[in-house]
Write a protein that holds these residues in place. Structure first.
Motif, PDB file in Angstrom:
ATOM      1  N   SER A  86       0.838  -1.211   0.000  1.00  0.00           N
ATOM      2  CA  SER A  86       0.000   0.000   0.000  1.00  0.00           C
ATOM      3  C   SER A  86       0.866   1.253   0.000  1.00  0.00           C
ATOM      4  CB  SER A  86      -0.908   0.006   1.228  1.00  0.00           C
ATOM      5  OG  SER A  86      -1.793  -1.066   1.181  1.00  0.00           O
ATOM      6  N   ARG A  87       1.960   1.226   0.738  1.00  0.00           N
ATOM      7  CA  ARG A  87       2.866   2.375   0.799  1.00  0.00           C
ATOM      8  C   ARG A  87       3.530   2.594  -0.561  1.00  0.00           C
ATOM      9  NH1 ARG A  87       5.369   0.838   5.091  1.00  0.00           N
ATOM     10  NH2 ARG A  87       7.140  -0.110   4.047  1.00  0.00           N
ATOM     11  N   ILE A  88       3.939   1.516  -1.199  1.00  0.00           N
ATOM     12  CA  ILE A  88       4.570   1.630  -2.523  1.00  0.00           C
ATOM     13  C   ILE A  88       3.577   2.170  -3.544  1.00  0.00           C
ATOM     14  CG2 ILE A  88       5.504   0.282  -4.443  1.00  0.00           C
ATOM     15  CD1 ILE A  88       6.836  -1.518  -2.328  1.00  0.00           C
ATOM     16  N   ALA A  89       2.340   1.657  -3.521  1.00  0.00           N
ATOM     17  CA  ALA A  89       1.325   2.122  -4.472  1.00  0.00           C
ATOM     18  C   ALA A  89       1.017   3.597  -4.247  1.00  0.00           C
ATOM     19  CB  ALA A  89       0.061   1.282  -4.335  1.00  0.00           C
ATOM     20  N   GLY A  90       0.937   4.024  -2.991  1.00  0.00           N
ATOM     21  CA  GLY A  90       0.684   5.436  -2.701  1.00  0.00           C
ATOM     22  C   GLY A  90       1.813   6.327  -3.162  1.00  0.00           C
ATOM     23  N   THR A  91       3.041   5.871  -2.969  1.00  0.00           N
ATOM     24  CA  THR A  91       4.201   6.648  -3.405  1.00  0.00           C
ATOM     25  C   THR A  91       4.256   6.758  -4.925  1.00  0.00           C
ATOM     26  OG1 THR A  91       5.387   5.889  -1.454  1.00  0.00           O
ATOM     27  CG2 THR A  91       6.706   6.822  -3.223  1.00  0.00           C
ATOM     28  N   MET A  92       3.947   5.674  -5.612  1.00  0.00           N
ATOM     29  CA  MET A  92       3.956   5.711  -7.076  1.00  0.00           C
ATOM     30  C   MET A  92       2.879   6.656  -7.604  1.00  0.00           C
ATOM     31  SD  MET A  92       4.672   1.740  -8.047  1.00  0.00           S
ATOM     32  CE  MET A  92       4.383   2.008  -9.768  1.00  0.00           C
ATOM     33  N   THR A  93       1.729   6.689  -6.944  1.00  0.00           N
ATOM     34  CA  THR A  93       0.653   7.577  -7.371  1.00  0.00           C
ATOM     35  C   THR A  93       1.072   9.036  -7.222  1.00  0.00           C
ATOM     36  OG1 THR A  93      -0.954   5.928  -6.667  1.00  0.00           O
ATOM     37  CG2 THR A  93      -1.767   8.151  -6.997  1.00  0.00           C
ATOM     38  N   ILE A  94       1.698   9.357  -6.101  1.00  0.00           N
ATOM     39  CA  ILE A  94       2.159  10.733  -5.876  1.00  0.00           C
ATOM     40  C   ILE A  94       3.218  11.119  -6.897  1.00  0.00           C
ATOM     41  CG2 ILE A  94       3.398  12.217  -4.251  1.00  0.00           C
ATOM     42  CD1 ILE A  94       1.990  10.584  -2.022  1.00  0.00           C
ATOM     43  N   GLY A  95       4.144  10.225  -7.165  1.00  0.00           N
ATOM     44  CA  GLY A  95       5.196  10.502  -8.147  1.00  0.00           C
ATOM     45  C   GLY A  95       4.641  10.699  -9.546  1.00  0.00           C
ATOM     46  N   LEU A  96       3.676   9.880  -9.926  1.00  0.00           N
ATOM     47  CA  LEU A  96       3.072  10.015 -11.248  1.00  0.00           C
ATOM     48  C   LEU A  96       2.319  11.337 -11.370  1.00  0.00           C
ATOM     49  CD1 LEU A  96       2.377   8.816 -14.004  1.00  0.00           C
ATOM     50  CD2 LEU A  96       0.417   7.721 -12.931  1.00  0.00           C
ATOM     51  N   LEU A  97       1.555  11.694 -10.351  1.00  0.00           N
ATOM     52  CA  LEU A  97       0.815  12.954 -10.389  1.00  0.00           C
ATOM     53  C   LEU A  97       1.762  14.148 -10.438  1.00  0.00           C
ATOM     54  CD1 LEU A  97      -1.897  14.373 -10.340  1.00  0.00           C
ATOM     55  CD2 LEU A  97      -1.820  14.274  -7.851  1.00  0.00           C
ATOM     56  N   ALA A  98       2.849  14.106  -9.671  1.00  0.00           N
ATOM     57  CA  ALA A  98       3.821  15.200  -9.678  1.00  0.00           C
ATOM     58  C   ALA A  98       4.492  15.330 -11.041  1.00  0.00           C
ATOM     59  CB  ALA A  98       4.866  14.978  -8.588  1.00  0.00           C
ATOM     60  N   SER A  99       4.862  14.216 -11.642  1.00  0.00           N
ATOM     61  CA  SER A  99       5.533  14.287 -12.947  1.00  0.00           C
ATOM     62  C   SER A  99       4.578  14.786 -14.032  1.00  0.00           C
ATOM     63  CB  SER A  99       6.118  12.935 -13.321  1.00  0.00           C
ATOM     64  OG  SER A  99       5.087  11.978 -13.483  1.00  0.00           O
ATOM     65  N   LEU A 100       3.323  14.358 -14.000  1.00  0.00           N
ATOM     66  CA  LEU A 100       2.359  14.854 -14.982  1.00  0.00           C
ATOM     67  C   LEU A 100       2.110  16.351 -14.810  1.00  0.00           C
ATOM     68  CD1 LEU A 100      -0.248  11.955 -15.012  1.00  0.00           C
ATOM     69  CD2 LEU A 100       1.286  12.611 -16.861  1.00  0.00           C
ATOM     70  N   THR A 101       2.075  16.810 -13.560  1.00  0.00           N
ATOM     71  CA  THR A 101       1.873  18.233 -13.296  1.00  0.00           C
ATOM     72  C   THR A 101       3.026  19.056 -13.866  1.00  0.00           C
ATOM     73  OG1 THR A 101       0.636  17.731 -11.293  1.00  0.00           O
ATOM     74  CG2 THR A 101       1.527  19.952 -11.491  1.00  0.00           C
ATOM     75  N   ILE A 102       4.249  18.621 -13.623  1.00  0.00           N
ATOM     76  CA  ILE A 102       5.410  19.365 -14.117  1.00  0.00           C
ATOM     77  C   ILE A 102       5.470  19.345 -15.641  1.00  0.00           C
ATOM     78  CG2 ILE A 102       7.936  19.399 -14.163  1.00  0.00           C
ATOM     79  CD1 ILE A 102       6.659  20.534 -11.624  1.00  0.00           C
ATOM     80  N   VAL A 103       5.220  18.196 -16.238  1.00  0.00           N
ATOM     81  CA  VAL A 103       5.268  18.117 -17.706  1.00  0.00           C
ATOM     82  C   VAL A 103       4.208  19.022 -18.325  1.00  0.00           C
ATOM     83  CG1 VAL A 103       4.810  16.583 -19.657  1.00  0.00           C
ATOM     84  CG2 VAL A 103       6.337  15.854 -17.850  1.00  0.00           C
ATOM     85  N   ASN A 104       3.003  19.022 -17.764  1.00  0.00           N
ATOM     86  CA  ASN A 104       1.947  19.875 -18.312  1.00  0.00           C
ATOM     87  C   ASN A 104       2.193  21.350 -18.031  1.00  0.00           C
ATOM     88  OD1 ASN A 104       0.245  18.003 -19.593  1.00  0.00           O
ATOM     89  ND2 ASN A 104      -0.570  17.357 -17.630  1.00  0.00           N
ATOM     90  N   THR A 105       3.023  21.656 -17.056  1.00  0.00           N
ATOM     91  CA  THR A 105       3.304  23.055 -16.728  1.00  0.00           C
ATOM     92  C   THR A 105       4.374  23.641 -17.625  1.00  0.00           C
ATOM     93  OG1 THR A 105       2.703  22.687 -14.425  1.00  0.00           O
ATOM     94  CG2 THR A 105       4.042  24.615 -14.892  1.00  0.00           C
TER      95      THR A 105
END
Length: 103
Positions: free
Chosen positions: A35-54
């Protein structure tokens, strides 16, 4: 290969990946580490998509009103504003910067 073949291959791989999830044992999914790994991957994916779209414009990096909007939203988050206020702060900052000529 044509674009349609690649699109169909991507759809098939996505479907097979989702189907593989049904074969994962329930005991593995209930593990707190998983669960911790899945949560961390979700945060990382959202952060990377935010930066790329910015900062991305095609295949180049551009600094425009989106960076200011992200900064305003980050400040609102840092001040623990409600989510709607964060969105409105980012949208308002982007609108203001575009009005001043920051395309």
């Amino acid at each position: 290969m044509s674009l349609w073949i690649w699109l169909l291959v991507a759809c098939l791989l996505g479907y097979l990946w989702k189907l593989a999830g049904y074969f994962v044992p329930a005991s593995l999914l209930k593990n707190p580490r998983m669960s911790r790994i899945a949560g961390t991957m979700t945060i990382g994916l959202l952060a990377s998509l935010t930066i790329v779209n910015t900062v991305a414009s095609g295949q180049s990096v551009t600094l425009d009103a989106r960076v200011g909007a992200l900064a305003a939203a980050a400040i609102a988050l840092w001040l623990r504003a409600p989510f709607l206020v964060v969105v409105l702060a980012g949208a308002g900052a982007a609108a203001g910067l575009r009005l001043m000529g920051w395309n």
